[in-house]
Design a protein around this motif. Structure first.
Motif, PDB file in Angstrom:
ATOM      1  N   PHE A   1       0.827  -1.217   0.000  1.00 16.54           N
ATOM      2  CA  PHE A   1       0.000   0.000   0.000  1.00 16.54           C
ATOM      3  C   PHE A   1       0.857   1.262   0.000  1.00 16.54           C
ATOM      4  CE2 PHE A   1      -2.103   3.115   2.952  1.00 16.54           C
ATOM      5  CZ  PHE A   1      -3.052   3.589   2.066  1.00 16.54           C
ATOM      6  N   MET A   2       1.861   1.303   0.876  1.00 22.90           N
ATOM      7  CA  MET A   2       2.714   2.486   0.966  1.00 22.90           C
ATOM      8  C   MET A   2       3.492   2.701  -0.337  1.00 22.90           C
ATOM      9  SD  MET A   2       2.056   3.953   3.810  1.00 22.90           S
ATOM     10  CE  MET A   2       3.382   5.107   4.166  1.00 22.90           C
TER      11      MET A   2
ATOM     12  N   ILE B   1       1.161   4.323  -2.875  1.00 29.56           N
ATOM     13  CA  ILE B   1       0.988   5.751  -2.560  1.00 29.56           C
ATOM     14  C   ILE B   1       2.209   6.538  -3.047  1.00 29.56           C
ATOM     15  CG2 ILE B   1       0.863   7.428  -0.669  1.00 29.56           C
ATOM     16  CD1 ILE B   1      -1.658   6.088  -0.575  1.00 29.56           C
TER      17      ILE B   1
ATOM     18  N   MET C   1      -2.900  17.473  -7.097  1.00 32.87           N
ATOM     19  CA  MET C   1      -3.964  16.704  -6.443  1.00 32.87           C
ATOM     20  C   MET C   1      -4.994  16.210  -7.456  1.00 32.87           C
ATOM     21  SD  MET C   1      -3.138  16.300  -3.462  1.00 32.87           S
ATOM     22  CE  MET C   1      -1.393  16.569  -3.667  1.00 32.87           C
TER      23      MET C   1
ATOM     24  N   ILE D   1      -5.411   6.767 -10.144  1.00 32.95           N
ATOM     25  CA  ILE D   1      -5.816   5.402  -9.796  1.00 32.95           C
ATOM     26  C   ILE D   1      -7.314   5.227 -10.020  1.00 32.95           C
ATOM     27  CG2 ILE D   1      -5.969   3.685  -7.965  1.00 32.95           C
ATOM     28  CD1 ILE D   1      -3.544   4.779  -6.728  1.00 32.95           C
TER      29      ILE D   1
ATOM     30  N   ILE E   1       4.455  11.697   4.341  1.00 36.92           N
ATOM     31  CA  ILE E   1       3.547  10.550   4.369  1.00 36.92           C
ATOM     32  C   ILE E   1       3.913   9.592   5.499  1.00 36.92           C
ATOM     33  CG2 ILE E   1       2.796   8.522   3.074  1.00 36.92           C
ATOM     34  CD1 ILE E   1       3.118  10.277   0.547  1.00 36.92           C
ATOM     35  N   LEU E   2       5.216   9.349   5.660  1.00 34.70           N
ATOM     36  CA  LEU E   2       5.648   8.465   6.745  1.00 34.70           C
ATOM     37  C   LEU E   2       5.257   9.037   8.103  1.00 34.70           C
ATOM     38  CD1 LEU E   2       9.150   7.182   5.601  1.00 34.70           C
ATOM     39  CD2 LEU E   2       7.004   5.924   5.772  1.00 34.70           C
TER      40      LEU E   2
ATOM     41  N   GLN F   1       1.700   8.546   8.877  1.00 35.63           N
ATOM     42  CA  GLN F   1       1.405   7.145   9.183  1.00 35.63           C
ATOM     43  C   GLN F   1       1.382   6.937  10.699  1.00 35.63           C
ATOM     44  OE1 GLN F   1       4.282   4.529   7.403  1.00 35.63           O
ATOM     45  NE2 GLN F   1       3.032   2.712   7.706  1.00 35.63           N
TER      46      GLN F   1
ATOM     47  N   PHE G   1      -5.718   8.405   8.091  1.00 36.84           N
ATOM     48  CA  PHE G   1      -4.769   7.604   7.312  1.00 36.84           C
ATOM     49  C   PHE G   1      -4.505   6.264   8.009  1.00 36.84           C
ATOM     50  CE2 PHE G   1      -0.270   7.159   5.478  1.00 36.84           C
ATOM     51  CZ  PHE G   1      -0.728   6.785   4.227  1.00 36.84           C
TER      52      PHE G   1
ATOM     53  N   ILE H   1      -7.238   3.704   7.356  1.00 36.74           N
ATOM     54  CA  ILE H   1      -7.115   3.054   6.046  1.00 36.74           C
ATOM     55  C   ILE H   1      -6.025   1.975   6.099  1.00 36.74           C
ATOM     56  CG2 ILE H   1      -6.529   3.407   3.606  1.00 36.74           C
ATOM     57  CD1 ILE H   1      -7.765   6.210   3.839  1.00 36.74           C
ATOM     58  N   ILE H   2      -4.905   2.304   6.718  1.00 38.65           N
ATOM     59  CA  ILE H   2      -3.806   1.336   6.819  1.00 38.65           C
ATOM     60  C   ILE H   2      -4.259   0.090   7.579  1.00 38.65           C
ATOM     61  CG2 ILE H   2      -1.554   0.922   7.908  1.00 38.65           C
ATOM     62  CD1 ILE H   2      -0.807   3.777   7.126  1.00 38.65           C
TER      63      ILE H   2
ATOM     64  N   ALA I   1      -7.416   1.055  -1.687  1.00 38.70           N
ATOM     65  CA  ALA I   1      -7.140   1.915  -0.536  1.00 38.70           C
ATOM     66  C   ALA I   1      -6.420   3.182  -0.979  1.00 38.70           C
ATOM     67  CB  ALA I   1      -6.307   1.154   0.494  1.00 38.70           C
ATOM     68  N   ALA I   2      -5.477   3.035  -1.922  1.00 44.73           N
ATOM     69  CA  ALA I   2      -4.753   4.201  -2.420  1.00 44.73           C
ATOM     70  C   ALA I   2      -5.719   5.157  -3.110  1.00 44.73           C
ATOM     71  CB  ALA I   2      -3.651   3.761  -3.383  1.00 44.73           C
TER      72      ALA I   2
ATOM     73  N   VAL J   1      -7.409   7.147  -0.525  1.00 41.61           N
ATOM     74  CA  VAL J   1      -6.537   8.187   0.032  1.00 41.61           C
ATOM     75  C   VAL J   1      -6.528   9.416  -0.874  1.00 41.61           C
ATOM     76  CG1 VAL J   1      -4.113   8.794   0.447  1.00 41.61           C
ATOM     77  CG2 VAL J   1      -5.050   6.663   1.371  1.00 41.61           C
TER      78      VAL J   1
ATOM     79  N   ILE K   1      -5.552  15.015   2.141  1.00 46.98           N
ATOM     80  CA  ILE K   1      -4.596  15.672   1.244  1.00 46.98           C
ATOM     81  C   ILE K   1      -4.254  17.077   1.755  1.00 46.98           C
ATOM     82  CG2 ILE K   1      -4.245  16.515  -1.108  1.00 46.98           C
ATOM     83  CD1 ILE K   1      -4.307  13.550  -1.121  1.00 46.98           C
TER      84      ILE K   1
ATOM     85  N   TRP L   1      -1.799  16.846   4.481  1.00 43.87           N
ATOM     86  CA  TRP L   1      -0.462  16.593   3.948  1.00 43.87           C
ATOM     87  C   TRP L   1       0.178  17.880   3.412  1.00 43.87           C
ATOM     88  CZ3 TRP L   1      -1.085  11.393   0.741  1.00 43.87           C
ATOM     89  CH2 TRP L   1      -1.046  10.319   1.640  1.00 43.87           C
TER      90      TRP L   1
END
Lengths: 333, 333
Positions: free
Chosen positions: A263-264, A267, A317, A324, B275-276, B279, B285, B288-289, B302-303, B306, B313, B316
């Motif tokens: 998943f990561m 992304i 964005m 996807i 993004i990390l 997490q 987020f 979803i994970i 899932a992506a 997101v 977004i 982020w």
């Protein structure tokens, strides 16, 4: 019936076409991967890694025969150490394929480096997933050297086999340091060469001092792949490791981790794709790049400018959300 | 006076502290790198790459002496093939450092793999840039193997030297295929070993068939680094390549490309960092994970979720714009 269904029913041509979709990274990839998701964990993933010249390919070849002798099916993904620039192929698989060409229980796919190694390892993982989804009992992922690809592959492999050979010279300490952390099983191949006993003794000592898990003692197995010596022992150890992973619940945990890391990756890759795309056609982004190129602004200050530009970010964005597009439709590739 | 100014004035301690900032990836990195931007291209970048055991380190050691004999200064960044998992260091530089410890015209820094290799190659490039900005005439970047790091390093090196040795076994064809595309100069080290003549003949043939540039014929140089044989010839070839790059305008073009690739790296890395980070602490987020982990949704779907989530977004984006904060202030590290 579409090609995913055909693949599930054992159609080799459909399988080959799905793998080409992955390699060429066509827009169907998300669709294919979400279709096979429920089945990709049916099989078991074995990683083989080792330096060039360690005889790893011969070992994998013999492992295929061993698995077939047990009346099980096997897929192989081999990552070839070809030029990352030309994308030239190596044809290692085509040579090996000849040994198994008439055996419907074996499917070998070789991937050459093209573009980024990140892209390669993603294609390799997805290839392995499709091979397992297609009904193979095992999927072997074979990689060369010590690098990013290997590290990525460790995420995917349930059992990682590191192949060494005696006499690799002065940097054995260095190689070993990295190996200790990824190997579930260590193979010393070409075990008729001088230095074998010393290497095994060194490894045993290092393993004794660095036991990673209380529930698994990493074994060292001496093999001579070309003479079929040690292959059966290696297969038994892989089976043993598999059983331990199952019994301790580690296999279920690994599957969970693998899903999150997939998943990561998606992304991250989608973001990178969008940025690369806008490097071609977003005039505001191109202007910043031109200024960086001319040395008019340093790269960090330019990055600050990018992330402070609301309109540019909005355009990214919009691209992201259209990137996807998954629907449960047919795959007519 | 801050440590960047001190470094510019030749203070070795200040230089060492700046390099630690890079290695530890502290928030001062953007500031430091934008401060040195105008000076990082003063020196010349030489890349050395080759498989473990090729004697590359000894070769680099002798090259340092050769450069010093010409009364020029040199920095070295060595990337050690240590465990990407433990981050354990290898200390190769400390052993080598002893040969040059008393020489103020030499600065050697060794980087071990920690975290991602992407992070490593970024730290290595920045280290090289600071070494050149500090007034070194040459910066040698030494890497091992064939992998992502090498490819990245090629972006940075003005002249790339690939080190081979005879007798590396069955995969030489594979290794050579990749080499042809990155090498500006090929060295066959340990040239007293059996197979040297054959290897050189093979290489010459391949080079003849694959000439990349009309303005540069890649030379093959036989060396025995431990006996100091061939080192002077190698240095002269590097100088020759440097002159050709200058005369053809290629060096200026390379510098432009290098700046853009540095910029794109910063953009990508900042995105990944954000993004990390989220997490860990963004509840939407994380949910979803968790669903991905439990297998309730496939990673691609899932992506899609997101990138369709405007609020996520936006959060982020807010992090991104606060991530890179560059002011022309003091660096008190």
């Amino acid at each position: 019936m579409d090609i995913v269904d055909k693949m599930f029913q054992g159609d080799r041509l459909a399988l080959a076409r799905l793998l080409s979709i992955l390699e060429n990274n066509t827009p169907e990839v998300p669709l294919v991967m979400s279709r096979i998701q429920q089945n990709q964990d049916n099989g078991y993933y074995i990683g083989f890694t080792g330096a060039p010249g360690s005889g790893k390919s011969t070992l994998v070849d013999k492992m295929i025969l061993q698995i077939r002798n047990n009346n099980l099916e096997v897929g192989v993904v081999a990552i070839d150490p070809t030029s990352p620039f030309s994308g030239g192929a190596i044809l290692g698989d085509r040579i090996r394929m000849q040994n198994h060409a008439l055996d419907p229980g074996v499917f070998i796919r070789s991937l050459a480096t093209r573009g980024s190694l990140g892209g390669l390892s993603r294609a390799a993982k997805n290839t392995a997933r499709i091979l397992n989804a297609s009904g193979k009992d095992y999927c072997i992922i074979e990689t060369v050297g010590v690098g990013q690809v290997e590290i990525d592959i460790v995420d995917t492999a349930d059992t990682t086999v590191v192949v060494l050979m005696p006499d690799t010279g002065d940097s054995i300490q260095a190689i070993k340091a990295g190996i200790m952390e990824i190997a579930d099983i260590i193979v010393v191949n070409k075990a008729d060469l001088k230095g074998t006993d010393q290497l095994i003794a060194d490894l045993m000592l290092m393993l004794h001092e660095n036991q990673r898990h209380s529930w698994w003692q990493v074994p060292v197995i001496a093999t001579q792949a070309d003479k079929n010596i040690g292959i059966k022992e290696l297969f038994e150890k892989i089976e043993e490791h598999k059983e331990v992973l199952k019994d301790t619940g580690m296999l279920v945990a690994k599957r969970k981790e693998q899903r999150v890391s997939e998943f990561m990756e998606i992304i991250e890759q989608t973001l990178l794709d969008v940025i690369l795309e806008s490097q071609k056609d977003d005039s505001e982004f191109c202007e910043i790049i031109n200024n960086v190129m001319a040395g008019l602004i340093d790269p960090y200050s330019a990055a600050k400018k990018v992330f402070g530009n609301e309109n540019l970010i909005k355009r990214w964005m919009m691209r992201l959300s259209s990137e996807i597009l998954i629907e449960r439709r047919r795959v007519d590739a």
